[in-house]
Design a protein around this motif. Structure first.
Motif, PDB file in Angstrom:
ATOM      1  N   VAL A 185      50.080  29.103  39.807  1.00 17.64           N
ATOM      2  CA  VAL A 185      49.852  28.167  38.704  1.00 17.64           C
ATOM      3  C   VAL A 185      50.491  26.822  39.057  1.00 17.64           C
ATOM      4  CG1 VAL A 185      50.083  27.778  36.238  1.00 17.64           C
ATOM      5  CG2 VAL A 185      49.945  30.108  37.120  1.00 17.64           C
ATOM      6  N   ILE A 186      49.677  25.767  38.991  1.00 20.33           N
ATOM      7  CA  ILE A 186      50.169  24.436  39.382  1.00 20.33           C
ATOM      8  C   ILE A 186      50.645  23.688  38.155  1.00 20.33           C
ATOM      9  CG2 ILE A 186      49.577  22.305  40.557  1.00 20.33           C
ATOM     10  CD1 ILE A 186      47.269  23.909  41.893  1.00 20.33           C
ATOM     11  N   PHE A 187      51.889  23.218  38.194  1.00 24.54           N
ATOM     12  CA  PHE A 187      52.470  22.470  37.079  1.00 24.54           C
ATOM     13  C   PHE A 187      52.576  21.001  37.435  1.00 24.54           C
ATOM     14  CE2 PHE A 187      54.280  25.301  33.799  1.00 24.54           C
ATOM     15  CZ  PHE A 187      53.835  26.494  34.308  1.00 24.54           C
ATOM     16  N   LYS A 188      52.461  20.161  36.413  1.00 25.77           N
ATOM     17  CA  LYS A 188      52.615  18.731  36.623  1.00 25.77           C
ATOM     18  C   LYS A 188      54.094  18.388  36.699  1.00 25.77           C
ATOM     19  CE  LYS A 188      51.175  14.363  34.547  1.00 25.77           C
ATOM     20  NZ  LYS A 188      52.057  13.882  33.497  1.00 25.77           N
ATOM     21  N   SER A 200      60.354  20.304  35.474  1.00 25.12           N
ATOM     22  CA  SER A 200      61.239  20.759  34.412  1.00 25.12           C
ATOM     23  C   SER A 200      60.489  21.675  33.456  1.00 25.12           C
ATOM     24  CB  SER A 200      61.806  19.561  33.663  1.00 25.12           C
ATOM     25  OG  SER A 200      60.769  18.733  33.207  1.00 25.12           O
ATOM     26  N   LYS A 201      59.211  21.360  33.202  1.00 27.77           N
ATOM     27  CA  LYS A 201      58.429  22.216  32.317  1.00 27.77           C
ATOM     28  C   LYS A 201      58.194  23.572  32.976  1.00 27.77           C
ATOM     29  CE  LYS A 201      56.565  18.815  29.309  1.00 27.77           C
ATOM     30  NZ  LYS A 201      56.825  17.536  30.001  1.00 27.77           N
ATOM     31  N   ASP A 225      61.297  25.545  32.469  1.00 30.20           N
ATOM     32  CA  ASP A 225      61.342  26.062  31.094  1.00 30.20           C
ATOM     33  C   ASP A 225      60.371  27.222  30.915  1.00 30.20           C
ATOM     34  OD1 ASP A 225      63.072  24.033  30.717  1.00 30.20           O
ATOM     35  OD2 ASP A 225      61.734  22.788  29.500  1.00 30.20           O
ATOM     36  N   ALA A 226      59.187  27.103  31.537  1.00 28.96           N
ATOM     37  CA  ALA A 226      58.182  28.150  31.399  1.00 28.96           C
ATOM     38  C   ALA A 226      58.695  29.456  31.975  1.00 28.96           C
ATOM     39  CB  ALA A 226      56.884  27.733  32.089  1.00 28.96           C
ATOM     40  N   LYS A 261      62.228  30.551  29.751  1.00 27.59           N
ATOM     41  CA  LYS A 261      62.267  30.735  28.306  1.00 27.59           C
ATOM     42  C   LYS A 261      62.637  32.184  27.965  1.00 27.59           C
ATOM     43  CE  LYS A 261      60.961  29.538  24.017  1.00 27.59           C
ATOM     44  NZ  LYS A 261      61.485  28.366  23.292  1.00 27.59           N
ATOM     45  N   GLN A 285      60.528  36.493  27.020  1.00 31.44           N
ATOM     46  CA  GLN A 285      59.232  36.761  27.653  1.00 31.44           C
ATOM     47  C   GLN A 285      59.266  38.125  28.332  1.00 31.44           C
ATOM     48  OE1 GLN A 285      57.257  33.122  29.531  1.00 31.44           O
ATOM     49  NE2 GLN A 285      59.392  32.696  29.938  1.00 31.44           N
ATOM     50  N   LEU A 340      56.793  33.840  34.625  1.00 31.29           N
ATOM     51  CA  LEU A 340      56.486  33.346  35.962  1.00 31.29           C
ATOM     52  C   LEU A 340      57.742  33.322  36.832  1.00 31.29           C
ATOM     53  CD1 LEU A 340      54.501  30.101  35.007  1.00 31.29           C
ATOM     54  CD2 LEU A 340      53.509  32.180  35.934  1.00 31.29           C
ATOM     55  N   ARG A 344      69.089  23.164  32.974  1.00 30.50           N
ATOM     56  CA  ARG A 344      68.391  23.317  31.700  1.00 30.50           C
ATOM     57  C   ARG A 344      68.684  24.663  31.049  1.00 30.50           C
ATOM     58  NH1 ARG A 344      64.546  19.278  31.271  1.00 30.50           N
ATOM     59  NH2 ARG A 344      63.134  20.405  29.920  1.00 30.50           N
ATOM     60  N   ALA A 347      70.999  23.162  28.625  1.00 25.76           N
ATOM     61  CA  ALA A 347      70.381  22.182  27.739  1.00 25.76           C
ATOM     62  C   ALA A 347      69.277  22.795  26.883  1.00 25.76           C
ATOM     63  CB  ALA A 347      69.821  21.020  28.558  1.00 25.76           C
ATOM     64  N   LYS A 348      68.555  23.771  27.433  1.00 21.59           N
ATOM     65  CA  LYS A 348      67.365  24.279  26.747  1.00 21.59           C
ATOM     66  C   LYS A 348      67.471  25.758  26.414  1.00 21.59           C
ATOM     67  CE  LYS A 348      63.774  21.147  27.269  1.00 21.59           C
ATOM     68  NZ  LYS A 348      62.444  21.129  26.684  1.00 21.59           N
ATOM     69  N   ARG A 397      49.484  31.611  30.621  1.00 23.54           N
ATOM     70  CA  ARG A 397      49.270  31.185  31.998  1.00 23.54           C
ATOM     71  C   ARG A 397      50.376  30.222  32.432  1.00 23.54           C
ATOM     72  NH1 ARG A 397      46.137  31.355  36.366  1.00 23.54           N
ATOM     73  NH2 ARG A 397      46.009  29.495  37.648  1.00 23.54           N
ATOM     74  N   ILE A 398      50.766  29.300  31.581  1.00 20.68           N
ATOM     75  CA  ILE A 398      51.857  28.420  31.972  1.00 20.68           C
ATOM     76  C   ILE A 398      53.177  28.841  31.311  1.00 20.68           C
ATOM     77  CG2 ILE A 398      50.434  26.431  32.584  1.00 20.68           C
ATOM     78  CD1 ILE A 398      51.217  25.168  29.937  1.00 20.68           C
ATOM     79  N   GLY A 399      53.190  30.042  30.741  1.00 13.27           N
ATOM     80  CA  GLY A 399      54.450  30.620  30.293  1.00 13.27           C
ATOM     81  C   GLY A 399      55.200  29.778  29.293  1.00 13.27           C
ATOM     82  N   GLY A 400      56.509  29.994  29.234  1.00 15.50           N
ATOM     83  CA  GLY A 400      57.338  29.207  28.337  1.00 15.50           C
ATOM     84  C   GLY A 400      57.106  29.552  26.884  1.00 15.50           C
ATOM     85  N   SER A 401      57.384  28.588  25.981  1.00 15.61           N
ATOM     86  CA  SER A 401      57.279  28.865  24.558  1.00 15.61           C
ATOM     87  C   SER A 401      55.810  29.074  24.179  1.00 15.61           C
ATOM     88  CB  SER A 401      57.876  27.722  23.748  1.00 15.61           C
ATOM     89  OG  SER A 401      57.343  26.501  24.185  1.00 15.61           O
ATOM     90  N   LEU A 414      45.136  20.564  35.491  1.00 13.61           N
ATOM     91  CA  LEU A 414      45.929  21.070  36.607  1.00 13.61           C
ATOM     92  C   LEU A 414      46.184  22.584  36.562  1.00 13.61           C
ATOM     93  CD1 LEU A 414      46.717  19.313  38.892  1.00 13.61           C
ATOM     94  CD2 LEU A 414      48.992  19.062  37.918  1.00 13.61           C
ATOM     95  N   PRO A 415      46.561  23.136  35.388  1.00 13.55           N
ATOM     96  CA  PRO A 415      46.890  24.571  35.388  1.00 13.55           C
ATOM     97  C   PRO A 415      45.737  25.459  35.854  1.00 13.55           C
ATOM     98  CG  PRO A 415      47.669  23.560  33.374  1.00 13.55           C
ATOM     99  CD  PRO A 415      46.831  22.531  34.078  1.00 13.55           C
ATOM    100  N   ILE A 466      67.640  20.193  19.673  1.00 21.19           N
ATOM    101  CA  ILE A 466      67.365  20.850  20.951  1.00 21.19           C
ATOM    102  C   ILE A 466      65.856  20.811  21.140  1.00 21.19           C
ATOM    103  CG2 ILE A 466      67.451  23.020  22.231  1.00 21.19           C
ATOM    104  CD1 ILE A 466      69.929  23.686  20.429  1.00 21.19           C
ATOM    105  N   PRO A 467      65.375  20.179  22.209  1.00 22.60           N
ATOM    106  CA  PRO A 467      63.921  20.047  22.356  1.00 22.60           C
ATOM    107  C   PRO A 467      63.227  21.396  22.438  1.00 22.60           C
ATOM    108  CG  PRO A 467      65.082  19.372  24.355  1.00 22.60           C
ATOM    109  CD  PRO A 467      66.114  19.584  23.304  1.00 22.60           C
ATOM    110  N   ASP A 489      62.680  13.619  31.349  1.00 21.76           N
ATOM    111  CA  ASP A 489      62.466  14.711  30.430  1.00 21.76           C
ATOM    112  C   ASP A 489      63.311  14.623  29.176  1.00 21.76           C
ATOM    113  OD1 ASP A 489      60.418  16.415  31.269  1.00 21.76           O
ATOM    114  OD2 ASP A 489      61.668  18.086  30.637  1.00 21.76           O
TER     115      ASP A 489
END
Lengths: 416, 613
Positions: A257-260, A263-264, A267-268, A271, A274, A278, A289, A292-293, B161-165, B265-266, B365-366, B575
């Protein structure tokens, strides 16, 4: 001579064409070589650099110059302005936060146009920095004489590092309570992890491309690691030159999976909560982070063949810099306080009070995952594992010669 | 030159009398003088960059040394063309992105035109409720950076697919959005359509407002049905505006970067713009400029087609100085449903993204959107080391406030110069229609549109870093920001200028001329007031784009001329989500406020003038 309408028009168009051509063509560099020589000699830079320096004299001259202009690939450097100006009253810090590509682009374009307004150039992107800037005489290496012995030769030759950073592998500790889910990079290309590996887009991110290239530049180690994992010799796909490129091909074929944004991506992957997160191939500094996150990432420290792909960020004095002594003072400042040593106690917040007075220009970068070129700077909290991780550093030579081919290879194989 | 009579008895073209005669003739053709002046200026600011793109596309670049270490930098080569069109990489670098970009362009343009003209009709020609408020709000999406919509989409439909929240959809319904809804072609088309419909909306509502209802009534009297009236009378009158909207939307889509990068992109959906950006980012000008040339050729083809369609039938004059009436059709039972439709549309395109921005800016907190995480710190906090690297909140932040002043200044100056230039170009093109000068001017005024923004910025650094004749080195100054913004937006204002001029019949000006009224007064008293509504719309768009433009000026920014988008970019790079959301929201609100003020003022002035005609 008859002056008819058509001759008139021809003259007008001729003049217009000439104007277009003359502005478009590269400006003529009048006597630039001898000017540069004079400048180097007057300021003891480049071929005239000295092993002994009268530092207080340099600081006095720098104060007289009154300003230092920096082109930087990193915005965090802006936090130094007040501290630097308080430490060296009389020198104003002017910063251009440009990102790595624009830093190089702007330096080259200005110098080609005969404009010399920058003093310190600090950016990553090995290939271009060494081949297009340093080797073309657009920037010069400068290592303050009183700091020379504290910096290992590979960190200052041919060009001084400002900081070393790395691309590493993150995993989610909640989903993997028993530790790192993989032991070998080739596992990332196996069916179990199909669509489960994230990477920051190497087509748009210099650091990500350098991280990938650092793996690719070691085809023999990659082939050996493959054999250690599977017990078999790797069979290269058609048209693929070596095991390094084969890894890239298989990684893409495994639906990475390609991310831009790196930092995101961090986080992905990190997090909490889950079940099937990934694995992230991203910049080590994003481990910060976790605080921070609230991420639950950990860094894999024992991956075969490499756990960290190191890419340096350089700093240098620009050719014909208008404030050469201030540039020297700034570079020394970016290396950190000379009084610092391995026993120094440095506590958060790093950009305040005592810590700032010890770290100087390192302060904004004093994070887990960034390492000073100096051998006598303690590793920041959370980054102590740096030394334990087996790594490979991307070379300027490989980036320059193979970087574009790696990009092409990525492009061809990532296109659906 | 001495003025001696020619042997053949022909009058000497340089004799005093002839010059006086020619000057007299010229004086009666002001469009010629204006045309030549505009052409010269535009040739300089547009052709020089084009020339540089061509030069770099055909010469060996230092980046290419990787492929051919023996190559000589600066030597002529066809390497880039061979590579982009004929080598195996062509499929990935050129063919697929081209197909993606074109299909994206067609889809977004179609939806944008349908939505935009539908809304324009509702706002101008029907008795839908709350028209005043809606009319103003419908252009709000255009005032936000286009990626705001993409971010909103992601927070709604993000899947694993891009995971996270989780995305809102997953957390509320427990269902993962399939990839084709979350990423790629479909969401890109939807989010871009919700942004770019504004072109069609603005242009067509402007044109509709000038179509005399009497014409349609005449059709009705002649026994035409409703659809026939639309087809035979209204549509042809709207065709120039429609054509402009199609061309502008389509070409803009080809060059758009932010949204395809975020949503494409994803799933590896690459477009022309993401390929150009990636190539420029790698300092591979060769690839980038060859691709840019393809875009330029595409755009030229488009303009050509457009001018063929509109050029064939020349009379689209709707402002004749005769009676003018505007009639609203009664929606009847559909009045409330239509109103509710507009309200829902506005909720989706305006309220939701702005709410998300506000929310984001107020999270301590973001990424945590719970109530107890809300805080106003990033708006009025004075800088706490533990938060966002100690960066003070918006109202205490000197960097932000300084950039705010610059942004507003840039917006106003760019709009002003653009309006003037657009009017002059429109005048010269329309009055000289059919001539070579007119064609050349129309083409060149459109040319800036197809330069990829970031490439134009890069070229302008080189072009203006030293003085050229009487022009001083503009590099690092505020002037260069204004210049590049004016040039980049010129296609739009010149289109509105042309569209506005096309509707003003020459007889109006001729009448004044017969009475011996000079050109300047004719412009001031006739042309400008009559083209005001279109022109103000065009200038407003320039103002908006100037305020939210980034990729164009990012290379030219320095601490001395920093603008808000540059500040936002910086926060995004680091960020700092809340700061970036807060400043984005501030930027959007300022653009909206100023546009609303301008609109209200323009309307006041516009009706005032209309009553006197």
């Amino acid at each position: 001579m008859k002056f008819t309408y058509s001759t008139f028009m021809r003259t007008v168009f001729g003049a217009a064409t000439a104007a277009v051509l003359s502005t478009a063509a590269t400006p003529i560099m009048a006597d630039s070589a001898s000017d540069l020589e004079t400048w180097m000699k007057a300021n003891a830079i480049g071929t005239h650099a000295m092993m002994e320096e009268n530092w207080s004299d340099i600081v006095a001259k720098a104060t007289a110059e009154g300003e230092v202009v920096i082109y930087s690939s990193s915005g965090r450097i802006a936090k130094l302005k007040d501290h630097f100006e308080a430490l060296y009253p009389g020198i104003t810090l002017t910063l251009f936060d440009l990102g790595s590509v624009k830093t190089i682009e702007k330096t080259i374009r200005e110098q080609d146009a005969g404009i010399y307004q920058v003093d310190v150039v600090t950016t990553g992107n090995s290939g271009s920095v060494i081949k297009e800037l340093l080797e073309k005489g657009r920037i010069f290496n400068y290592v303050p004489a009183h700091m020379r012995d504290r910096i290992p030769a590979e960190n200052r030759d041919p060009l001084l590092y400002r900081v070393n950073e790395a691309i590493v592998f993150f995993y989610n500790t909640e989903a993997n309570p028993d530790g790192a889910p993989i032991k070998n990079v080739w596992e990332l290309t196996m069916p179990d992890l199909k669509g489960k590996v994230g990477i920051k887009n190497p087509m748009s991110s210099g650091s990500s491309l350098m991280g990938l290239a650092a793996l690719v530049q070691n085809p023999d180690e990659m082939a050996a690691a493959y054999k250690r994992l599977t017990g078999e010799d790797i069979v290269l796909s058609e048209g693929v030159p070596d095991a390094g490129f084969e890894f890239v091909k298989r990684l893409l074929a495994n639906d990475v999976v390609i991310f831009k944004s790196g930092s995101k991506l961090a986080d992905a992957a990190g997090k909490a909560g889950q079940t099937d997160p990934l694995i992230a191939m991203t910049n080590m500094t994003y481990i910060a982070r976790n605080d921070a996150k609230g991420n639950v990432n950990a860094i894999m420290t024992d991956v075969d063949p490499f756990s960290k792909m190191v890419y340096p960020t350089y700093m240098s004095i620009a050719a014909n810099a208008p404030h050469p002594n201030a540039a020297k003072v700034m570079i020394a400042y970016l290396l950190g306080n000379p009084e610092m040593n391995l026993d120094s106690k440095i506590e958060k917040p790093y950009t305040k009070g005592a810590a700032f007075d010890m770290l100087w220009g390192l302060a904004p970068y004093y994070d887990a995952g960034s390492v000073s070129p100096r051998a006598d700077v303690p590793l920041p909290a959370g980054g102590e594992i740096w030394g334990e991780m087996k790594g490979t550093t991307i070379t300027a030579e490989f980036m320059w010669k193979q970087g574009p081919k790696l990009r092409d290879f990525w492009l061809i194989n990532s296109s659906n | 030159m001495v003025s001696t009579p020619d042997a053949g008895g022909k009058p000497n073209p340089w004799s005093g009398r002839n010059i006086a005669y020619q000057a007299y003739r010229l004086k009666n053709k002001p469009e010629l003088i204006i045309g030549v002046m505009c052409l010269a200026f535009l040739a300089f600011v547009v052709l020089v960059p084009l020339f540089q793109i061509l030069r770099d596309a055909f010469t060996f670049q230092s980046y290419d040394l990787s492929y051919n270490p023996e190559g000589e930098v600066g030597a002529f080569t066809l390497f880039h063309f061979d590579r982009v069109f004929f080598q195996p990489i062509s499929k990935a670098l050129f063919v697929k992105p081209l197909i993606n970009s074109l299909s994206m362009g067609v889809a977004v343009t179609t939806i944008g035109i349908i939505v935009g003209s539908g809304l324009a009709w509702l706002m101008v020609r029907t008795n839908v409720y709350f028209k005043e408020v809606f009319g103003a709000m419908l252009v709000f999406p255009y005032m936000m950076p286009s990626w705001v919509m993409a971010l909103a989409w992601l927070s709604l439909f993000r899947n694993d697919r891009i995971g996270g929240s989780e995305g809102v959809m997953t957390s509320v319904f427990g269902v993962q959005a399939p990839n084709w809804i979350a990423y790629g072609f479909v969401p890109i088309v939807i989010t871009l359509s919700l942004h770019y419909y504004a072109y069609a909306y603005l242009l067509i509502s402007g044109a509709l407002a000038t179509v005399d209802s009497e014409l349609e009534e005449a059709g009705a009297t002649a026994g035409m049905g409703k659809w026939k009236r639309i087809r035979v009378i209204t549509m042809p009158l709207l065709l120039p505006a429609l054509g402009s909207a199609v061309v502008l939307t389509f070409i803009r889509i080809l060059g758009t970067f932010g949204t395809p990068a975020l949503l494409g992109l994803p799933v590896r959906f690459f477009t022309f713009s993401t390929q150009i950006y990636a190539s420029i980012n790698a300092r591979n000008q060769g690839d980038a400029y060859v691709l840019a040339l393809v875009l330029i050729i595409l755009a030229i083809t488009f303009i050509w087609i457009n001018s063929r369609i509109i050029g064939v039938r020349k009379s689209y004059v709707t402002m004749t100085g005769k009676g003018f009436r505007k009639k609203e059709s009664d929606l009847g039972k559909m009045r409330w449903p239509a109103t509710i439709f507009v309200i829902l549309f506005l909720c989706l395109t305006v309220v939701m993204p702005l709410t998300l921005l506000l929310w984001e800016s107020m999270t301590l907190i973001p990424g945590d959107y719970s109530w107890n995480n809300l805080s106003g710190y990033f708006w009025y906090g004075s800088g706490n080391v533990d938060l966002a690297y100690g960066e003070p909140g918006v109202i205490h932040n000197k960097g932000i406030l300084g950039a705010l002043g610059n942004s507003i200044k840039l917006g106003f100056l760019a709009a002003l110069f653009n309006g003037a230039l657009g009017l002059l170009v429109g005048y010269a093109v329309v009055r000289g229609r059919g001539g070579k000068l007119s064609k050349a001017l129309e083409g060149i005024a459109f040319a800036p549109y197809i330069f990829p923004s970031i490439a134009l910025g890069a070229i302008y650094i080189g072009m203006f870093s030293s003085s050229i004749g009487p022009i001083p080195a503009l590099y690092g100054t505020f002037t260069i920001l204004v210049l590049i913004t004016v040039i980049k937006n010129l296609p739009f204002t010149s289109r509105t200028g042309i569209a506005a001029m096309l509707q003003i019949h020459q007889s109006l000006e001729e009448t004044a001329r017969v009475q011996g009224i000079g050109w300047f007064r004719r412009m001031l008293r006739i042309i400008i007031p009559l083209s005001m509504s279109g022109l103000v719309a065009g200038m407003l768009l320039t103002f908006i784009t100037a305020m939210r433009e980034l990729s164009l000026i990012i290379l030219l920014l320095s601490p001395g001329n920093m603008v808000l988008t540059g500040v936002i970019f910086g926060y995004q790079e680091q960020d700092m989500a809340q700061h970036s959301a807060a400043v984005t929201l501030m930027l959007v609100l300022i653009i909206i406020t100023i546009s609303v003020i301008v609109k209200v003022m323009a309307r006041g002035a516009g009706t005032g003038r209309l009553n006197t005609t």
